[in-house]
Every structure is written in structure tokens, then in C-alpha cells.
Design a protein around this motif. Structure first.
Motif, mmCIF file in Angstrom:
data_model
loop_
_atom_site.group_PDB
_atom_site.id
_atom_site.type_symbol
_atom_site.label_atom_id
_atom_site.label_comp_id
_atom_site.label_asym_id
_atom_site.label_seq_id
_atom_site.Cartn_x
_atom_site.Cartn_y
_atom_site.Cartn_z
ATOM 1 N N HIS A 157 -38.654 -25.989 -96.843
ATOM 2 C CA HIS A 157 -37.247 -25.695 -96.606
ATOM 3 C C HIS A 157 -36.337 -26.645 -97.378
ATOM 4 N N LEU A 158 -36.875 -27.788 -97.839
ATOM 5 C CA LEU A 158 -36.086 -28.710 -98.656
ATOM 6 C C LEU A 158 -36.324 -28.517 -100.151
ATOM 7 N N LYS A 161 -33.460 -26.905 -102.085
ATOM 8 C CA LYS A 161 -32.323 -27.799 -102.342
ATOM 9 C C LYS A 161 -32.594 -28.681 -103.552
ATOM 10 N N ASN A 218 -39.604 -31.741 -89.846
ATOM 11 C CA ASN A 218 -38.390 -32.383 -89.331
ATOM 12 C C ASN A 218 -37.481 -32.900 -90.447
ATOM 13 N N ASN A 219 -37.557 -32.237 -91.608
ATOM 14 C CA ASN A 219 -36.621 -32.494 -92.722
ATOM 15 C C ASN A 219 -36.781 -33.878 -93.331
ATOM 16 N N ALA A 239 -30.148 -32.213 -95.405
ATOM 17 C CA ALA A 239 -30.870 -31.229 -94.611
ATOM 18 C C ALA A 239 -30.205 -31.113 -93.252
ATOM 19 N N THR A 240 -30.685 -30.172 -92.471
ATOM 20 C CA THR A 240 -30.105 -29.968 -91.153
ATOM 21 C C THR A 240 -30.581 -31.052 -90.203
ATOM 22 N N ASN A 246 -34.277 -36.798 -86.298
ATOM 23 C CA ASN A 246 -35.430 -36.217 -87.000
ATOM 24 C C ASN A 246 -36.582 -37.211 -87.091
#
Length: 357
Positions: A157-158, A161, A218-219, A239-240, A246
Motif C-alpha cells: 500500500h506504500l 506512493k 501498519n504503514n 501514510a495513513t 502504528n
């Protein structure tokens, strides 16, 4: 389109008709006329017929030969065009039918040339499209390779980016606030001494595989492995979620997963271990550090050193966090104060806390 023809002297049919008249009909009609009206005798008829017939045959043959020559010329012109020895339209001055055949042939050639030019333009466009497609495929392949490399260090998910940054590169050297997590196996040296080398490597690979998945989930970003120690950074890549939250959540999941893993190893009669975790938040220098032959994108600074010291103080199963991490979290965890402790290379005591699971 239907063409209409008038048979006259300028057409092949007209010239064939004239040749027929000159060669056959007119001489006989003339002689018959003279003979019937007693203008000439039979002997005179024979004498007159011979040159008249010869003249008519020569004129008729001349007319037919001219038409044949024009057809032959048209055949030569089309053959030269077909073989490539001639370019441009057919130039001929002949009977109307032959002129129209040449005109239709020239029109057909023009259409073929237009189609050829159009095909060449389309071929060029296809070459451009093919080149663009190849470049697009190459770019997609490069991005896929970059994603595969990045996925070894950060969660999927990163990756997007990082890929979207200029040239797919990480940020330049900078100073920013991050949260650093150190996790280390307790009594690893003693454990490794009584295990076979391949068993040690297998155990570490299994352990790190589970731990890294939790960092990514956890980003977090994996900084490096140092022997049996894992270092992760939170807040380095946008990140979120809260970086402190996190990191704490990752530590709790790591301890829980390690306990479950040890139950399975213990049940299988294998050696077991515990891990200690230290977390600290603060300003750090982030950048490519190393030599011209070997570079690491990593974090350095006092907050990193403090996180390492907190990890060394943590017993098996413990999670110790620094004061800034405590102040940065969002009160969703059960935390107790551990007070002030002195760590190596720090003149002032460090306020720290224990995470209660």
C-alpha cells in the motif's frame, strides 16, 4: 459508369469498317457498276481490277496496321509501368478506344499510388504506435520491477506512493520526525550456539517473514536487519494513521505473533525464544548513507540511538517506548510509566514507558 461510343474514323471499329470497304466492297462495286453499264469490257475490267484491288488492300492494311501498332504501343507502355522501368501516366495518341483504355489505366494508377501513399502513412503510424507501445511496456516493466524491489522493504500500500515520486526515487537527504522500532531476539547467541547453522537461518527467515509483514501492514518501512535484530521506521513515508500508534500496534502484534510461533516450536520440540522491543520518536537525518559502492537509505540520529538503548533494556516479551512516542500516541493503548532511566551515551535520564498487553 457506362460509356457510349460512336463508330467513326477515330475509333478502331470505324477504321476496320473503312478497311473492309477499301479492301473488299468498293473495288467490286466499282467494277460491277462499270461492267453493267457497258462502260468497260471484260478485259478492261480485269486490267482495272488488279491495281484497284491492290490499292484498296494496301490502304486497308495500313489502317489495320496503324491500329495494331497503337495496341502494341499501349501494351509496351503498360509492361514498362508494371516492370518499374517507367513512371508517370501513359502518353499515347491513338484511336478513341485505346486513348480511353490508357486514360482508365492512368486513373487506376493514380488511385493505386494514392492507396500506396495512404498505406505508407498508415505503416508509419503503426510504427509510431508500435514504438509507443514498446516504450509503454518498458515503462510498465520498469515500474513492476521497482514495485517488486520496494515490496521487500515497504508494504504494497506504500509502494504506489514511492513509485509516484520523481524517477521512482526516495526523498533526498532531510531531517524530519520519525518513530523508530528496534526488535531483537533475547539470548540469541546462546541459542545459536546449540543449533545447527541451517536451523538458525531457517528460524530467522521464518521469524523475520512474520515480523516484516506486520511492519508493512501498519504503514512502516523496513530499515534493515542486523543479525537477529530488526529495525523499522514509521512516519518516513506519508501514510495513513499516527506513526506512534502504528509503531506501538506493530510491536504488540509482534509480541503476540512471537508467542504463538514459540508455542508451535515448543510443541515440535524446537528451541524457543522471546523478543524485546524498543520504540522512540524524534528528529532524525534520513538519506542515502554509505560509500560509492554501497549505499543504504536509512535514518541516523539521537532518537535512533535511544530506540536501540530502550530495546536493550526491554526483557523478553516487553515493549518500552520513549517519552515522545508516549506523547504522540492517541490514548488507545494501555501504558504505564517506567520512570527515568539512564542509557549509554546520554548524560540526562530518559523518561520511558511500558506497553501493557
Amino acid at each position: 459508369m457506362k460509356s457510349t461510343y460512336r463508330r467513326d474514323y477515330k475509333t478502331i471499329g470505324g477504321r476496320m469498317l473503312i478497311a473492309l470497304l477499301m479492301m473488299a466492297i468498293i473495288p467490286y462495286l466499282a467494277l460491277v457498276y462499270l461492267f453493267v453499264y457497258n462502260e468497260i469490257t471484260l478485259t478492261q475490267t480485269a486490267v482495272l481490277f488488279a491495281p484497284l484491288a491492290l490499292f484498296s488492300v494496301l490502304v486497308g492494311y495500313s489502317l489495320i496496321r496503324r491500329s495494331a501498332d497503337n495496341v502494341f504501343h499501349l501494351s509496351r507502355e503498360t509492361e514498362m509501368l508494371e516492370s518499374g522501368r517507367k513512371n508517370g501516366p501513359i502518353q499515347i495518341n491513338a484511336e478513341r478506344e485505346i486513348n480511353e483504355i490508357a486514360s482508365h489505366f492512368n486513373s487506376l494508377i493514380n488511385k493505386l499510388e494514392k492507396m500506396n501513399r495512404k498505406n505508407q502513412e498508415q505503416a508509419m503510424q503503426l510504427m509510431v504506435y508500435s514504438r509507443d507501445l514498446a516504450l509503454s511496456y518498458q515503462k510498465t516493466k520498469q515500474e513492476e520491477d521497482l514495485r517488486n524491489r520496494l515490496s521487500r522493504y515497504v508494504g504494497s500500500h506504500l509502494v504506489e506512493k514511492l513509485v509516484s515520486t520523481k524517477d521512482g526515487a526516495l526523498a533526498e537527504t532531510e531531517r524530519r520526525e520519525v518513530t523508530v522500532l528496534f526488535a531483537d531476539i533475547r539470548s540469541f547467541t546462546t541459542l545459536a550456539e546449540r543449533m545447527a547453522a541451517d536451523a538458525v537461518v531457517l528460524m530467522l527467515n521464518q521469524f523475520f517473514s512474520v515480523m516484516v509483514d506486520m511492519v508493512f501492514k501498519n504503514n512502516g518501512l523496513l530499515d534493515k536487519f542486523v543479525g537477529d535484530q530488526l529495525i523499522a521506521v514509521f512516519g518516513l513515508v506519508d501514510a495513513t494513521g499516527n506513526p506512534a500508534d502504528n509503531a506501538i500496534r506493530t510491536a504488540i502484534e509482534m509480541q503476540t505473533a512471537t508467542e504463538e510461533m514459540m508455542k508451535q516450536r515448543g510443541g515440535a520440540g524446537l528451541d524457543v525464544f522471546e523478543i524485546g522491543i524498543g520504540i522512540n520518536t524524534g528528529q532524525a537525518i534520513i538519506g542515502n548513507i554509505g560509500s560509492s559502492n554501497r549505499m543504504d537509505y536509512t535514518v541516523i540520529g539521537d532518537c535512533v540511538n535511544v530506540a536501540a538503548r530502550l530495546e536493550r533494556l526491554a526483557k523478553g516479551g516487553e515493549i518500552i517506548i520513549g517519552e515522545k512516542t508516549y506523547l504522540g500516541h492517541t490514548d488507545i493503548f494501555n501504558i504505564e510509566s517506567r520512570g527515568e532511566i539512564y542509557v549509554k551515551n546520554k548524560t540526562e535520564p530518559v523518561v520511558c514507558y511500558n506497553i501493557l498487553r
